[in-house]
Write a protein that holds these residues in place. Sequence first.
Motif, PDB file in Angstrom:
ATOM      1  N   GLU A 106      19.159   6.264   3.771  1.00 38.37           N
ATOM      2  CA  GLU A 106      18.397   7.439   4.199  1.00 38.37           C
ATOM      3  C   GLU A 106      18.419   8.523   3.127  1.00 38.37           C
ATOM      4  OE1 GLU A 106      17.589   9.870   8.329  1.00 38.37           O
ATOM      5  OE2 GLU A 106      18.645   7.965   8.267  1.00 38.37           O
ATOM      6  N   LEU A 107      19.547   8.698   2.466  1.00 34.20           N
ATOM      7  CA  LEU A 107      19.618   9.678   1.379  1.00 34.20           C
ATOM      8  C   LEU A 107      18.659   9.296   0.248  1.00 34.20           C
ATOM      9  CD1 LEU A 107      23.477  10.292   1.166  1.00 34.20           C
ATOM     10  CD2 LEU A 107      21.749  11.900   1.985  1.00 34.20           C
ATOM     11  N   LEU A 108      18.644   8.018  -0.120  1.00 25.36           N
ATOM     12  CA  LEU A 108      17.730   7.563  -1.173  1.00 25.36           C
ATOM     13  C   LEU A 108      16.274   7.698  -0.739  1.00 25.36           C
ATOM     14  CD1 LEU A 108      19.575   4.310  -2.379  1.00 25.36           C
ATOM     15  CD2 LEU A 108      19.567   6.559  -3.473  1.00 25.36           C
ATOM     16  N   LEU A 109      16.012   7.397   0.528  1.00 23.20           N
ATOM     17  CA  LEU A 109      14.639   7.476   1.029  1.00 23.20           C
ATOM     18  C   LEU A 109      14.133   8.912   1.029  1.00 23.20           C
ATOM     19  CD1 LEU A 109      12.271   5.891   2.221  1.00 23.20           C
ATOM     20  CD2 LEU A 109      13.255   6.285   4.487  1.00 23.20           C
ATOM     21  N   LEU A 110      14.994   9.866   1.360  1.00 18.75           N
ATOM     22  CA  LEU A 110      14.585  11.270   1.344  1.00 18.75           C
ATOM     23  C   LEU A 110      14.200  11.709  -0.069  1.00 18.75           C
ATOM     24  CD1 LEU A 110      17.200  12.854   3.784  1.00 18.75           C
ATOM     25  CD2 LEU A 110      14.792  12.389   4.231  1.00 18.75           C
ATOM     26  N   THR A 111      14.901  11.158  -1.070  1.00 20.88           N
ATOM     27  CA  THR A 111      14.545  11.450  -2.455  1.00 20.88           C
ATOM     28  C   THR A 111      13.185  10.852  -2.801  1.00 20.88           C
ATOM     29  OG1 THR A 111      16.888  11.420  -3.055  1.00 20.88           O
ATOM     30  CG2 THR A 111      15.309  11.271  -4.849  1.00 20.88           C
ATOM     31  N   ALA A 112      12.942   9.614  -2.363  1.00 23.28           N
ATOM     32  CA  ALA A 112      11.650   8.975  -2.601  1.00 23.28           C
ATOM     33  C   ALA A 112      10.526   9.744  -1.923  1.00 23.28           C
ATOM     34  CB  ALA A 112      11.680   7.534  -2.094  1.00 23.28           C
TER      35      ALA A 112
END
Length: 307
Positions: A109-115
């Motif tokens: 989820e942290l990586l997805l928020l960056t994307a």
Amino acid sequence: MNNYTTVVEFVLQGLSGDPELQALFLFFFFLLYILALVGNTIITMAISLNPSLHTPMYFFLANLALLDIFCTSTVLPKLLEGLVGKGSRISYKGCMTQLFFLTWFLGAELLLLTAMAYDRYVAICHPLRYSLLMSWPFCILLAGCVWVVSAASTSVHTGLMAQLHFCGPNQIRHFLCEVPTLLLLSCSPTTLNNIMIVIADVYFGVINFLLTMISYGFIIASILRIRSAEGKKRAFSTCSAHLVVVTLYYSTVIYTYVQPGSGSSLENGKVVALLYTAISPTLNPLIYSLRNKDVKVALRKIFPCAC
């Protein structure tokens, strides 16, 4: 060296020993769980069934909804089980399994928020090149990296955790199996585990947070250059919901892994963990649907009577 008793199960600490409060918590978290499942499922259905929402922005939003479903389903059923009975026990393998999936979905989820922040940056700062920079092959590759990189990270953490010996006590001062609280119970050296936690914190927390903030720095600067008030409002509306979710999510996750795992911080950690495993998955569909006209239109097509 080998004179120890291996722990075969852990005892999860409840939220409260008061029977009346337990009944209240049972109703409250059961309601949150149902709302999170229903809300995120509806968001996923709306995006999947409406061709007008088949864009990179909503593709990432559908991934976020799936992550919210998986994350809350990893934690809340066991929490509800503990609230129904007098206590909650979890096997060693069950604890490692919960640790693996919880860490996987939180990291993803942290990586997805960056994307998602990068997607909004391209849409607002480079609108003419949006279709080129955010092509479908690139979006699928980006989403795949989100899931795979987080899975690789959690495999390392869970593998290192499985190498530790737990010889008692077996009472986890939390309602879930999480890396910081489990390390407190280990009777083996945890130096390597702590080093990997720091590395993961820097990558998933610090670096991704900085990348997200840099994206929004460019976004805000671009919005301020728009002359018309209506144009500024329209541009800001496309990223305001995401910014709210980013603020809520990062503040809770970073607090959990930065605070020391002892004393009152553990009690505060329970509240924070509830925010990102129960409250946030429930609020995300509301935040995105209430502030998004396209999602509202898609929902009316699926549920014409309800909308």
